[in-house]
Design an enzyme around this catalytic site. Structure first.
Site, PDB file in Angstrom:
ATOM      1  N   ASP A   1     -49.686 -36.263   6.073  1.00 41.14           N
ATOM      2  CA  ASP A   1     -48.304 -35.538   6.456  1.00 41.14           C
ATOM      3  C   ASP A   1     -48.796 -34.486   4.924  1.00 41.14           C
ATOM      4  O   ASP A   1     -48.289 -33.780   5.350  1.00 41.14           O
ATOM      5  CB  ASP A   1     -47.012 -36.962   6.024  1.00 41.14           C
ATOM      6  CG  ASP A   1     -45.906 -36.540   6.499  1.00 41.14           C
ATOM      7  OD1 ASP A   1     -45.715 -34.653   7.075  1.00 41.14           O
ATOM      8  OD2 ASP A   1     -45.017 -36.718   6.598  1.00 41.14           O
TER       9      ASP A   1
ATOM     10  N   LYS B   1     -50.259 -32.507   9.850  1.00 41.72           N
ATOM     11  CA  LYS B   1     -49.568 -31.997  10.286  1.00 41.72           C
ATOM     12  C   LYS B   1     -49.550 -31.025   9.021  1.00 41.72           C
ATOM     13  O   LYS B   1     -49.154 -30.933   7.494  1.00 41.72           O
ATOM     14  CB  LYS B   1     -48.424 -33.104   9.565  1.00 41.72           C
ATOM     15  CG  LYS B   1     -47.435 -34.180  10.903  1.00 41.72           C
ATOM     16  CD  LYS B   1     -46.301 -34.436   9.987  1.00 41.72           C
ATOM     17  CE  LYS B   1     -46.046 -35.824  10.926  1.00 41.72           C
ATOM     18  NZ  LYS B   1     -44.986 -36.577  10.443  1.00 41.72           N
TER      19      LYS B   1
ATOM     20  N   PHE C   1     -42.075 -36.171  14.570  1.00 42.00           N
ATOM     21  CA  PHE C   1     -42.219 -37.932  13.925  1.00 42.00           C
ATOM     22  C   PHE C   1     -43.308 -38.179  14.906  1.00 42.00           C
ATOM     23  O   PHE C   1     -42.706 -37.970  16.713  1.00 42.00           O
ATOM     24  CB  PHE C   1     -41.299 -38.720  13.657  1.00 42.00           C
ATOM     25  CG  PHE C   1     -41.825 -39.855  13.513  1.00 42.00           C
ATOM     26  CD1 PHE C   1     -42.180 -39.747  12.637  1.00 42.00           C
ATOM     27  CD2 PHE C   1     -41.217 -40.862  14.821  1.00 42.00           C
ATOM     28  CE1 PHE C   1     -42.033 -41.420  12.113  1.00 42.00           C
ATOM     29  CE2 PHE C   1     -41.971 -42.000  14.084  1.00 42.00           C
ATOM     30  CZ  PHE C   1     -42.003 -42.773  12.414  1.00 42.00           C
ATOM     31  N   VAL C   2     -44.444 -38.912  15.165  1.00 45.41           N
ATOM     32  CA  VAL C   2     -45.439 -38.964  16.452  1.00 45.41           C
ATOM     33  C   VAL C   2     -45.344 -40.500  16.194  1.00 45.41           C
ATOM     34  O   VAL C   2     -45.483 -41.279  14.573  1.00 45.41           O
ATOM     35  CB  VAL C   2     -46.517 -38.672  16.308  1.00 45.41           C
ATOM     36  CG1 VAL C   2     -46.449 -36.657  16.568  1.00 45.41           C
ATOM     37  CG2 VAL C   2     -47.002 -38.721  14.954  1.00 45.41           C
TER      38      VAL C   2
ATOM     39  N   ASP D   1     -46.761 -45.933  13.475  1.00 43.52           N
ATOM     40  CA  ASP D   1     -45.329 -47.186  13.622  1.00 43.52           C
ATOM     41  C   ASP D   1     -43.969 -46.444  13.420  1.00 43.52           C
ATOM     42  O   ASP D   1     -43.903 -45.330  12.849  1.00 43.52           O
ATOM     43  CB  ASP D   1     -45.750 -48.315  13.067  1.00 43.52           C
ATOM     44  CG  ASP D   1     -45.144 -47.778  11.016  1.00 43.52           C
ATOM     45  OD1 ASP D   1     -46.168 -47.272  10.927  1.00 43.52           O
ATOM     46  OD2 ASP D   1     -44.268 -48.780  10.933  1.00 43.52           O
TER      47      ASP D   1
HETATM   48  P1  IMP Z   1     -48.648 -39.155   3.078  1.00 46.86           P
HETATM   49  O1  IMP Z   1     -48.549 -39.790   2.037  1.00 46.86           O
HETATM   50  O2  IMP Z   1     -46.903 -38.007   3.808  1.00 46.86           O
HETATM   51  O3  IMP Z   1     -49.462 -37.755   3.503  1.00 46.86           O
HETATM   52  O4  IMP Z   1     -48.113 -39.465   4.278  1.00 46.86           O
HETATM   53  C1  IMP Z   1     -49.059 -40.395   4.702  1.00 46.86           C
HETATM   54  C2  IMP Z   1     -47.854 -41.763   5.350  1.00 46.86           C
HETATM   55  O5  IMP Z   1     -47.190 -41.554   6.114  1.00 46.86           O
HETATM   56  C3  IMP Z   1     -49.171 -42.408   6.898  1.00 46.86           C
HETATM   57  O6  IMP Z   1     -50.236 -43.024   6.506  1.00 46.86           O
HETATM   58  C4  IMP Z   1     -47.596 -42.614   7.823  1.00 46.86           C
HETATM   59  O7  IMP Z   1     -48.037 -44.251   7.661  1.00 46.86           O
HETATM   60  C5  IMP Z   1     -47.258 -41.760   7.248  1.00 46.86           C
HETATM   61  N1  IMP Z   1     -46.815 -41.095   8.110  1.00 46.86           N
HETATM   62  C6  IMP Z   1     -46.469 -40.102   8.197  1.00 46.86           C
HETATM   63  N2  IMP Z   1     -46.001 -39.048   9.773  1.00 46.86           N
HETATM   64  C7  IMP Z   1     -45.572 -39.892   9.781  1.00 46.86           C
HETATM   65  C8  IMP Z   1     -45.185 -39.693  11.976  1.00 46.86           C
HETATM   66  O8  IMP Z   1     -45.157 -38.479  12.513  1.00 46.86           O
HETATM   67  N3  IMP Z   1     -45.210 -41.111  12.187  1.00 46.86           N
HETATM   68  C9  IMP Z   1     -45.219 -42.509  11.878  1.00 46.86           C
HETATM   69  N4  IMP Z   1     -46.378 -42.635  10.446  1.00 46.86           N
HETATM   70  C10 IMP Z   1     -46.271 -41.097   9.430  1.00 46.86           C
END
Ligand code: IMP
Length: 176
Positions: free
Chosen positions: A104, A132, A153-154, A160
């Protein structure tokens, strides 16, 4: 419409689309990593379903292990502190593949790459089922990407909402 806790979701990627894309990713990895004895590191909890489907189709000699990233807010600052749990296999000289469910903002991936780098691996590659790009705050290259998605959000296929929805075989998106 599928209700998970208090939210409504609808199908975004069906079983067939997910299965086909994972087969393509496995084929690429089998081609690129032959003879490299890769070590796949699945990031818990979200990656378990993706990794298990992918791993069944990897036909090069390889190993798998699982890591968990704990995040919590530091009381003294607004920054998130991250801690890596479970790295028991030495990675020195190994070709490591980080397996994520979704990238994300990229903070988790950035932390993982920086932390694993300290173990002197021969290389670090990344594979994620979902990404994303519009939310990404780092310029790390994602070597193997399942699907680029909008900043929505997925859930499902391991991902989850408040701990629920991981068991869906489809990837669902929050309904507007
Ligand atoms: P990042 O550190 O922002 O890249 O986020 C990583 C973590 O956020 C992922 O491993 C997910 O656990 C959670 N996450 C981010 N977007 C989503 C989503 O759309 N659905 C569910 N979990 C998400």
């Amino acid at each position: 419409m599928i209700t998970i806790q208090d939210l409504k979701f609808k199908t975004f990627l069906n079983k067939e689309q997910i299965r086909e894309r994972i087969t393509e990713l496995a084929t690429q990895i089998n081609h690129d990593m032959a003879g490299q004895n890769p070590l796949f590191l699945g990031i818990l909890n979200g990656s378990f379903m993706f990794l298990s489907e992918l791993f069944k189709q990897i036909n090069v000699s390889c190993e798998v292990s699982f890591l968990k990233v704990n995040s919590y807010h530091n009381m003294a600052s607004s920054g998130k502190i991250r801690e890596l749990i479970g790295l028991s296999t030495p990675i020195e000289g190994r070709h490591v593949v980080i397996v994520e469910d979704i990238v994300d903002t990229g903070f988790t991936l950035d932390f993982l790459i920086n932390t694993l780098q300290k173990g002197n691996p021969a290389s670090i590659r990344t594979i994620t089922l979902l990404h994303k790009p519009s939310a990404m705050k780092f310029d790390h290259k994602i070597d193997y990407l399942g699907f680029e998605i909008e900043n929505k959000f997925v859930v499902g296929f391991g991902l989850d909402y408040n701990g629920y929805g991981r068991n869906s075989e489809e990837i669902l998106v929050k309904a507007d």
